[in-house]
Design a protein around this motif. Structure first.
Motif, PDB file in Angstrom:
ATOM      1  N   MET A   1       0.844  -1.176   0.000  1.00  0.00           N
ATOM      2  CA  MET A   1       0.000   0.000   0.000  1.00  0.00           C
ATOM      3  C   MET A   1       0.888   1.238   0.000  1.00  0.00           C
ATOM      4  O   MET A   1       1.900   1.287   0.684  1.00  0.00           O
ATOM      5  N   ARG A   6      -1.681   5.356   3.397  1.00  0.00           N
ATOM      6  CA  ARG A   6      -1.626   5.122   4.844  1.00  0.00           C
ATOM      7  C   ARG A   6      -1.784   6.432   5.617  1.00  0.00           C
ATOM      8  O   ARG A   6      -2.475   6.499   6.627  1.00  0.00           O
ATOM      9  N   MET A   9      -5.381   7.565   5.511  1.00  0.00           N
ATOM     10  CA  MET A   9      -6.209   6.750   6.392  1.00  0.00           C
ATOM     11  C   MET A   9      -6.048   7.191   7.843  1.00  0.00           C
ATOM     12  O   MET A   9      -7.024   7.227   8.595  1.00  0.00           O
ATOM     13  N   ASP A  17     -17.130   3.617   3.651  1.00  0.00           N
ATOM     14  CA  ASP A  17     -16.758   2.734   2.548  1.00  0.00           C
ATOM     15  C   ASP A  17     -17.658   2.989   1.347  1.00  0.00           C
ATOM     16  O   ASP A  17     -18.763   3.505   1.473  1.00  0.00           O
ATOM     17  N   ASN A  63      -2.775  -0.718  -4.441  1.00  0.00           N
ATOM     18  CA  ASN A  63      -3.602  -0.537  -3.251  1.00  0.00           C
ATOM     19  C   ASN A  63      -4.829  -1.448  -3.257  1.00  0.00           C
ATOM     20  O   ASN A  63      -5.873  -1.113  -2.695  1.00  0.00           O
ATOM     21  N   ASP A  67     -10.261  -7.879   2.612  1.00  0.00           N
ATOM     22  CA  ASP A  67     -10.527  -7.754   4.047  1.00  0.00           C
ATOM     23  C   ASP A  67     -10.789  -9.134   4.656  1.00  0.00           C
ATOM     24  O   ASP A  67     -10.767 -10.160   3.965  1.00  0.00           O
ATOM     25  N   GLN A  75      -8.013   0.603  -1.819  1.00  0.00           N
ATOM     26  CA  GLN A  75      -7.921   1.630  -0.779  1.00  0.00           C
ATOM     27  C   GLN A  75      -7.561   2.938  -1.465  1.00  0.00           C
ATOM     28  O   GLN A  75      -6.416   3.166  -1.839  1.00  0.00           O
ATOM     29  N   ARG A  80     -12.241   3.167   1.420  1.00  0.00           N
ATOM     30  CA  ARG A  80     -12.174   1.800   0.915  1.00  0.00           C
ATOM     31  C   ARG A  80     -13.271   1.615  -0.124  1.00  0.00           C
ATOM     32  O   ARG A  80     -14.456   1.805   0.156  1.00  0.00           O
TER      33      ARG A  80
END
Length: 174
Positions: A1, A6, A9, A17, A63, A67, A75, A80
């Motif tokens: 990723m 990151r 996030m 989502d 990315n 899950d 992502q 998401r």
């Protein structure tokens, strides 16, 4: 990723989502499914617009993950985006040098080959189950003759449950 993903996030942890807006077809192509495409039906009925921008495709590939419920997603920064799958979460391309490469560019070493009732060829690898691209089925047949992988006949309808992936992630009820 990507690091920038990151960071996004961490900065915005509560972004909702997204469901239904991105699809992956059986040839490893990504489709954007706007409201009009979604209104016309499922991904199988209305794919939407083919994404062709190379940098966007590379960003999605870097990315793309799964899950704990077996739902594959992209992502996109803090959001998401769950993916509608035409067949499997991975589409394998077989390389003349013997490598097996996912549609995302990741190389893998499959440990089994499966063929369904319609003759579609799949490879199972630690990355996940993937459909062999239709242009590479001849090479897969050659490699099977060389006993590169064990072969198993399967029903296509059993693959999602057996390999733990969700073809059409549903938005959770409120």
């Amino acid at each position: 990723m990507d690091d920038i993903v990151r960071q996004a996030m961490a900065k915005w942890p509560n972004v909702p989502d997204c469901f239904g807006w991105l699809g992956l077809d059986a040839r490893g192509q990504w489709f954007l499914r706007d409201e009009a495409a979604q209104a016309r039906g499922t991904f199988a009925q209305s794919k939407g617009d083919l994404l062709q921008h190379e940098k966007l495709l590379a960003f999605i590939a870097r990315n793309y993950a799964c899950d704990a419920q077996g739902r594959w997603f992209f992502q996109n920064g803090p959001q998401r985006v769950y993916v509608e799958l035409e067949e499997t979460p991975i589409v394998w391309r077989l390389q003349p040098d013997g490598q097996v490469q996912a549609h995302t560019g990741v190389c893998a070493v499959p440990d089994a080959c499966l063929v369904d009732e319609a003759g579609r060829v799949y490879l199972a690898a630690p990355l996940g189950l993937g459909l062999v691209h239709s242009q590479d089925v001849g090479l897969a047949a050659d490699w099977l003759e060389q006993q590169r992988w064990p072969l198993e006949n399967v029903l296509a309808s059993s693959l999602a449950q057996r390999f733990g992936f969700v073809r059409s992630p549903a938005q959770p009820s409120a």
